[in-house]
Design an enzyme around this catalytic site. Structure first.
Site, PDB file in Angstrom:
ATOM      1  N   SER A  75      33.140 115.167 -45.808  1.00 35.45           N
ATOM      2  CA  SER A  75      34.353 115.738 -45.228  1.00 35.45           C
ATOM      3  C   SER A  75      34.101 116.280 -43.824  1.00 35.45           C
ATOM      4  CB  SER A  75      34.885 116.847 -46.138  1.00 35.45           C
ATOM      5  OG  SER A  75      36.005 117.462 -45.566  1.00 35.45           O
ATOM      6  N   SER A  76      32.964 116.906 -43.624  1.00 40.50           N
ATOM      7  CA  SER A  76      32.650 117.477 -42.301  1.00 40.50           C
ATOM      8  C   SER A  76      32.584 116.401 -41.226  1.00 40.50           C
ATOM      9  CB  SER A  76      31.318 118.225 -42.350  1.00 40.50           C
ATOM     10  OG  SER A  76      31.404 119.314 -43.232  1.00 40.50           O
ATOM     11  N   ARG A 105      36.196 114.925 -40.507  1.00 38.76           N
ATOM     12  CA  ARG A 105      36.999 115.821 -39.668  1.00 38.76           C
ATOM     13  C   ARG A 105      36.697 115.641 -38.186  1.00 38.76           C
ATOM     14  NH1 ARG A 105      37.929 121.049 -43.388  1.00 38.76           N
ATOM     15  NH2 ARG A 105      37.707 119.953 -45.374  1.00 38.76           N
ATOM     16  N   ASP A 140      28.187  97.964 -57.274  1.00 42.13           N
ATOM     17  CA  ASP A 140      28.305  97.249 -58.541  1.00 42.13           C
ATOM     18  C   ASP A 140      27.162  97.523 -59.507  1.00 42.13           C
ATOM     19  OD1 ASP A 140      30.724  95.889 -58.050  1.00 42.13           O
ATOM     20  OD2 ASP A 140      29.703  94.341 -56.899  1.00 42.13           O
ATOM     21  N   VAL A 163      24.971  99.497 -47.418  1.00 40.07           N
ATOM     22  CA  VAL A 163      25.461  99.305 -46.051  1.00 40.07           C
ATOM     23  C   VAL A 163      26.651 100.223 -45.818  1.00 40.07           C
ATOM     24  CG1 VAL A 163      26.692  97.694 -44.532  1.00 40.07           C
ATOM     25  CG2 VAL A 163      24.572  97.007 -45.588  1.00 40.07           C
ATOM     26  N   LEU A 164      26.622 100.889 -44.695  1.00 35.38           N
ATOM     27  CA  LEU A 164      27.679 101.795 -44.274  1.00 35.38           C
ATOM     28  C   LEU A 164      28.522 101.085 -43.224  1.00 35.38           C
ATOM     29  CD1 LEU A 164      25.257 104.814 -43.800  1.00 35.38           C
ATOM     30  CD2 LEU A 164      26.715 104.368 -45.792  1.00 35.38           C
ATOM     31  N   GLU A 165      29.822 101.169 -43.361  1.00 32.81           N
ATOM     32  CA  GLU A 165      30.746 100.548 -42.409  1.00 32.81           C
ATOM     33  C   GLU A 165      31.377 101.670 -41.592  1.00 32.81           C
ATOM     34  OE1 GLU A 165      32.929  99.383 -45.640  1.00 32.81           O
ATOM     35  OE2 GLU A 165      31.771  97.601 -46.097  1.00 32.81           O
ATOM     36  N   LYS A 218      25.834  87.794 -52.482  1.00 32.04           N
ATOM     37  CA  LYS A 218      25.529  87.548 -51.068  1.00 32.04           C
ATOM     38  C   LYS A 218      24.617  88.593 -50.444  1.00 32.04           C
ATOM     39  CE  LYS A 218      29.902  87.623 -50.160  1.00 32.04           C
ATOM     40  NZ  LYS A 218      31.229  87.562 -49.533  1.00 32.04           N
ATOM     41  N   GLN A 263      19.507  93.789 -50.403  1.00 35.89           N
ATOM     42  CA  GLN A 263      19.565  94.027 -48.958  1.00 35.89           C
ATOM     43  C   GLN A 263      18.804  95.289 -48.590  1.00 35.89           C
ATOM     44  OE1 GLN A 263      23.647  94.298 -47.736  1.00 35.89           O
ATOM     45  NE2 GLN A 263      23.908  96.344 -48.543  1.00 35.89           N
TER      46      GLN A 263
END
EC number: 3.5.4.13
Length: 193
Positions: free
Chosen positions: A111-112, A115, A128, A136-138, A178, A182
């Site tokens: 949350s920090s 913001r 999954d 992986v972070l988007e 796929k 990773q």
């Protein structure tokens, strides 16, 4: 029903859930485990493509992705990655996560950070059953100022939900997985659908 902190610790102790390196007790809170930012990133490089036809012929999609995605960027300790307003970037968690076949995970941003305009996952926050690897972070900066992101900073939290039974097709045993195992900021493999 999601696992509480006590159950997360039990699952980790029993080896049913693996997070490496194992988080200290201070990062297991209520119903989540805090995760940190790794040192690998990937961005869209400057390009002249008007669009990517995601339903086009596979070879054309592959060629378009190759043109617009950067090579993986690896930061050394102490360096910052600057995410500018309106930019999308991929990164990974420092931790590697292995889920059993009867557990699904969920990634939530902090949350920090939200913001300040930082989205940690654009849409894909489910992990999954049977997953093994780094998450992986988007990243997307919807704020007004560039954000300096440093490897090792707290970036999100994982929660875990037991399934009614083991999945028949857990992720790492599917032939069409796929992103199996990773370890880096892997670019979209939409062309493998």
């Amino acid at each position: 029903m999601r696992l509480c902190d006590r159950d997360i610790e039990i699952w980790l102790d029993e080896g049913r859930l693996d997070i490496a390196p194992r988080p200290p007790i201070e990062r297991i809170n209520g119903a989540t485990v805090d995760v940190r930012l790794g040192n690998q990133f990937r961005v869209f490089r400057g390009h002249t493509a008007a669009y990517i036809d995601l339903s086009g012929p596979k070879d054309e999609v592959t060629a378009a992705l190759d043109r617009v995605m950067s090579d993986e960027i690896q930061l050394v300790e102490g360096e910052a990655f600057f995410l500018h307003p309106g930019e999308l970037a991929l990164a990974v968690t420092l931790e590697s996560v292995t889920l059993p076949d009867d557990l699904v995970g969920w990634l939530d941003g902090r949350s920090s950070l939200a913001r300040l305009g930082l989205m940690v996952h654009v849409t894909a926050h489910r992990i999954d059953p049977g997953w093994q690897g780094r998450i992986v972070l988007e990243f997307y900066n919807s704020g007004k100022l560039p954000l300096a992101l440093r490897p090792g900073m707290l970036i999100g939290a994982l929660s875990f939900e037991p399934l009614s039974g083991p999945a028949a097709r857990p992720y790492n045993r599917r032939e069409d997985a796929k992103y199996r195992n990773q370890q880096g900021a892997v670019a979209s493999r939409i062309d493998k659908d």
